[in-house]
Design a protein around this motif. Structure first.
Motif, PDB file in Angstrom:
ATOM      1  N   SER A  34       0.837  -1.198   0.000  1.00 17.29           N
ATOM      2  CA  SER A  34       0.000   0.000   0.000  1.00 17.29           C
ATOM      3  C   SER A  34       0.874   1.252   0.000  1.00 17.29           C
ATOM      4  O   SER A  34       2.058   1.210   0.376  1.00 17.29           O
ATOM      5  CB  SER A  34      -0.908   0.013   1.231  1.00 17.29           C
ATOM      6  OG  SER A  34      -0.145   0.264   2.404  1.00 17.29           O
ATOM      7  N   LEU A  35       0.284   2.354  -0.407  1.00 17.14           N
ATOM      8  CA  LEU A  35       0.989   3.637  -0.369  1.00 17.14           C
ATOM      9  C   LEU A  35       1.405   3.961   1.064  1.00 17.14           C
ATOM     10  O   LEU A  35       2.516   4.418   1.316  1.00 17.14           O
ATOM     11  CB  LEU A  35       0.104   4.747  -0.944  1.00 17.14           C
ATOM     12  CG  LEU A  35       0.674   6.156  -0.904  1.00 17.14           C
ATOM     13  CD1 LEU A  35       1.981   6.256  -1.688  1.00 17.14           C
ATOM     14  CD2 LEU A  35      -0.347   7.148  -1.430  1.00 17.14           C
ATOM     15  N   GLY A  36       0.534   3.702   2.027  1.00 16.37           N
ATOM     16  CA  GLY A  36       0.853   3.946   3.428  1.00 16.37           C
ATOM     17  C   GLY A  36       2.047   3.133   3.899  1.00 16.37           C
ATOM     18  O   GLY A  36       2.938   3.645   4.582  1.00 16.37           O
ATOM     19  N   ASP A  37       2.100   1.849   3.518  1.00 15.39           N
ATOM     20  CA  ASP A  37       3.232   1.001   3.893  1.00 15.39           C
ATOM     21  C   ASP A  37       4.531   1.523   3.280  1.00 15.39           C
ATOM     22  O   ASP A  37       5.582   1.519   3.934  1.00 15.39           O
ATOM     23  CB  ASP A  37       3.011  -0.443   3.469  1.00 15.39           C
ATOM     24  CG  ASP A  37       2.036  -1.187   4.364  1.00 15.39           C
ATOM     25  OD1 ASP A  37       1.748  -0.692   5.478  1.00 15.39           O
ATOM     26  OD2 ASP A  37       1.559  -2.260   3.955  1.00 15.39           O
ATOM     27  N   LEU A  38       4.464   1.970   2.023  1.00 12.49           N
ATOM     28  CA  LEU A  38       5.644   2.527   1.378  1.00 12.49           C
ATOM     29  C   LEU A  38       6.139   3.768   2.115  1.00 12.49           C
ATOM     30  O   LEU A  38       7.327   3.889   2.427  1.00 12.49           O
ATOM     31  CB  LEU A  38       5.344   2.875  -0.087  1.00 12.49           C
ATOM     32  CG  LEU A  38       6.477   3.560  -0.853  1.00 12.49           C
ATOM     33  CD1 LEU A  38       7.698   2.661  -0.965  1.00 12.49           C
ATOM     34  CD2 LEU A  38       6.000   4.005  -2.222  1.00 12.49           C
ATOM     35  N   LEU A  39       5.221   4.680   2.420  1.00 16.19           N
ATOM     36  CA  LEU A  39       5.610   5.911   3.120  1.00 16.19           C
ATOM     37  C   LEU A  39       6.157   5.612   4.509  1.00 16.19           C
ATOM     38  O   LEU A  39       7.154   6.217   4.932  1.00 16.19           O
ATOM     39  CB  LEU A  39       4.423   6.867   3.195  1.00 16.19           C
ATOM     40  CG  LEU A  39       3.967   7.445   1.860  1.00 16.19           C
ATOM     41  CD1 LEU A  39       2.688   8.258   2.036  1.00 16.19           C
ATOM     42  CD2 LEU A  39       5.063   8.291   1.229  1.00 16.19           C
ATOM     43  N   GLU A  40       5.534   4.679   5.230  1.00 17.59           N
ATOM     44  CA  GLU A  40       6.051   4.312   6.547  1.00 17.59           C
ATOM     45  C   GLU A  40       7.472   3.776   6.447  1.00 17.59           C
ATOM     46  O   GLU A  40       8.341   4.128   7.249  1.00 17.59           O
ATOM     47  CB  GLU A  40       5.145   3.282   7.216  1.00 17.59           C
ATOM     48  CG  GLU A  40       3.845   3.858   7.727  1.00 17.59           C
ATOM     49  CD  GLU A  40       2.886   2.818   8.276  1.00 17.59           C
ATOM     50  OE1 GLU A  40       1.925   3.221   8.943  1.00 17.59           O
ATOM     51  OE2 GLU A  40       3.090   1.600   8.041  1.00 17.59           O
ATOM     52  N   GLY A  41       7.730   2.937   5.455  1.00 19.02           N
ATOM     53  CA  GLY A  41       9.074   2.389   5.273  1.00 19.02           C
ATOM     54  C   GLY A  41      10.099   3.467   4.958  1.00 19.02           C
ATOM     55  O   GLY A  41      11.207   3.468   5.508  1.00 19.02           O
ATOM     56  N   ILE A  42       9.731   4.395   4.072  1.00 17.95           N
ATOM     57  CA  ILE A  42      10.636   5.496   3.711  1.00 17.95           C
ATOM     58  C   ILE A  42      10.947   6.338   4.943  1.00 17.95           C
ATOM     59  O   ILE A  42      12.105   6.682   5.206  1.00 17.95           O
ATOM     60  CB  ILE A  42      10.026   6.348   2.579  1.00 17.95           C
ATOM     61  CG1 ILE A  42       9.994   5.554   1.274  1.00 17.95           C
ATOM     62  CG2 ILE A  42      10.826   7.641   2.392  1.00 17.95           C
ATOM     63  CD1 ILE A  42       9.186   6.225   0.162  1.00 17.95           C
ATOM     64  N   VAL A  43       9.930   6.657   5.723  1.00 17.56           N
ATOM     65  CA  VAL A  43      10.115   7.499   6.916  1.00 17.56           C
ATOM     66  C   VAL A  43      10.946   6.778   7.970  1.00 17.56           C
ATOM     67  O   VAL A  43      11.865   7.372   8.558  1.00 17.56           O
ATOM     68  CB  VAL A  43       8.748   7.939   7.490  1.00 17.56           C
ATOM     69  CG1 VAL A  43       8.901   8.573   8.857  1.00 17.56           C
ATOM     70  CG2 VAL A  43       8.068   8.901   6.524  1.00 17.56           C
ATOM     71  N   LEU A  44      10.675   5.500   8.220  1.00 14.83           N
ATOM     72  CA  LEU A  44      11.457   4.766   9.217  1.00 14.83           C
ATOM     73  C   LEU A  44      12.934   4.721   8.835  1.00 14.83           C
ATOM     74  O   LEU A  44      13.807   4.877   9.697  1.00 14.83           O
ATOM     75  CB  LEU A  44      10.898   3.354   9.405  1.00 14.83           C
ATOM     76  CG  LEU A  44       9.561   3.280  10.144  1.00 14.83           C
ATOM     77  CD1 LEU A  44       8.990   1.875  10.078  1.00 14.83           C
ATOM     78  CD2 LEU A  44       9.704   3.750  11.584  1.00 14.83           C
ATOM     79  N   ALA A  48      16.245   6.830  10.707  1.00 12.16           N
ATOM     80  CA  ALA A  48      17.469   6.131  11.102  1.00 12.16           C
ATOM     81  C   ALA A  48      18.688   6.665  10.341  1.00 12.16           C
ATOM     82  O   ALA A  48      19.784   6.133  10.481  1.00 12.16           O
ATOM     83  CB  ALA A  48      17.316   4.631  10.860  1.00 12.16           C
ATOM     84  N   GLY A  49      18.466   7.705   9.529  1.00  8.96           N
ATOM     85  CA  GLY A  49      19.573   8.301   8.779  1.00  8.96           C
ATOM     86  C   GLY A  49      19.995   7.502   7.562  1.00  8.96           C
ATOM     87  O   GLY A  49      21.124   7.638   7.094  1.00  8.96           O
ATOM     88  N   ARG A  50      19.084   6.684   7.052  1.00  4.71           N
ATOM     89  CA  ARG A  50      19.412   5.854   5.890  1.00  4.71           C
ATOM     90  C   ARG A  50      18.398   6.093   4.778  1.00  4.71           C
ATOM     91  O   ARG A  50      17.324   6.625   5.001  1.00  4.71           O
ATOM     92  CB  ARG A  50      19.386   4.376   6.289  1.00  4.71           C
ATOM     93  CG  ARG A  50      20.392   4.026   7.373  1.00  4.71           C
ATOM     94  CD  ARG A  50      20.572   2.532   7.568  1.00  4.71           C
ATOM     95  NE  ARG A  50      19.358   1.759   7.590  1.00  4.71           N
ATOM     96  CZ  ARG A  50      18.738   1.340   8.699  1.00  4.71           C
ATOM     97  NH1 ARG A  50      19.210   1.655   9.875  1.00  4.71           N
ATOM     98  NH2 ARG A  50      17.653   0.609   8.619  1.00  4.71           N
ATOM     99  N   SER A  51      18.758   5.655   3.580  1.00  8.19           N
ATOM    100  CA  SER A  51      17.840   5.704   2.450  1.00  8.19           C
ATOM    101  C   SER A  51      17.132   4.363   2.328  1.00  8.19           C
ATOM    102  O   SER A  51      17.765   3.310   2.444  1.00  8.19           O
ATOM    103  CB  SER A  51      18.606   5.984   1.158  1.00  8.19           C
ATOM    104  OG  SER A  51      17.774   5.748   0.038  1.00  8.19           O
ATOM    105  N   ALA A  52      15.841   4.406   2.083  1.00  7.92           N
ATOM    106  CA  ALA A  52      15.073   3.176   1.907  1.00  7.92           C
ATOM    107  C   ALA A  52      15.496   2.416   0.657  1.00  7.92           C
ATOM    108  O   ALA A  52      15.221   1.227   0.534  1.00  7.92           O
ATOM    109  CB  ALA A  52      13.579   3.496   1.842  1.00  7.92           C
ATOM    110  N   PHE A  53      16.186   3.094  -0.253  1.00  7.22           N
ATOM    111  CA  PHE A  53      16.537   2.474  -1.529  1.00  7.22           C
ATOM    112  C   PHE A  53      18.041   2.322  -1.714  1.00  7.22           C
ATOM    113  O   PHE A  53      18.502   1.981  -2.806  1.00  7.22           O
ATOM    114  CB  PHE A  53      15.932   3.287  -2.680  1.00  7.22           C
ATOM    115  CG  PHE A  53      14.468   3.556  -2.462  1.00  7.22           C
ATOM    116  CD1 PHE A  53      13.544   2.529  -2.463  1.00  7.22           C
ATOM    117  CD2 PHE A  53      14.009   4.840  -2.213  1.00  7.22           C
ATOM    118  CE1 PHE A  53      12.195   2.760  -2.231  1.00  7.22           C
ATOM    119  CE2 PHE A  53      12.668   5.092  -1.986  1.00  7.22           C
ATOM    120  CZ  PHE A  53      11.751   4.046  -1.991  1.00  7.22           C
TER     121      PHE A  53
END
Length: 88
Positions: A34-44, A48-53
């Motif tokens: 979901s869009l919400g899951d994606l945004l939560e992952g990016i923010v988390l 933590a000072g890291r890139s989700a990608f």
């Protein structure tokens, strides 16, 4: 990780730039989340000072393709410098 954290989610009225939202929705669909899951992952990751990608060139390539398709012709250099066009 197999642990699950029970949380409460809230509906929000966040406004995002149109082409950015299309890219995010396209990426969420590509990842089958979901869009919400994606945004939560990016923010988390960001908190933590890291890139989700980071270390995921295949996802970065998909993001670049989506940016081209949806006309997102800007990057992080415009963070905090986007202004809404006056409607009228």
């Amino acid at each position: 990780m197999t642990d699950t954290l029970l949380i409460e989610r809230l509906q929000t009225g966040v406004r995002l730039e149109k082409s950015m939202l299309k890219v995010l929705k396209g990426l969420a669909e590509y990842l089958d989340i979901s869009l919400g899951d994606l945004l939560e992952g990016i923010v988390l990751h960001a908190f933590a000072g890291r890139s989700a990608f980071a270390g995921k060139p295949e996802l970065l390539a998909v993001i670049q393709q989506l940016k081209t398709v949806y006309g997102m012709h800007y990057d992080e250099q415009f963070a905090h410098r986007l202004a809404e066009a006056v409607q009228g």
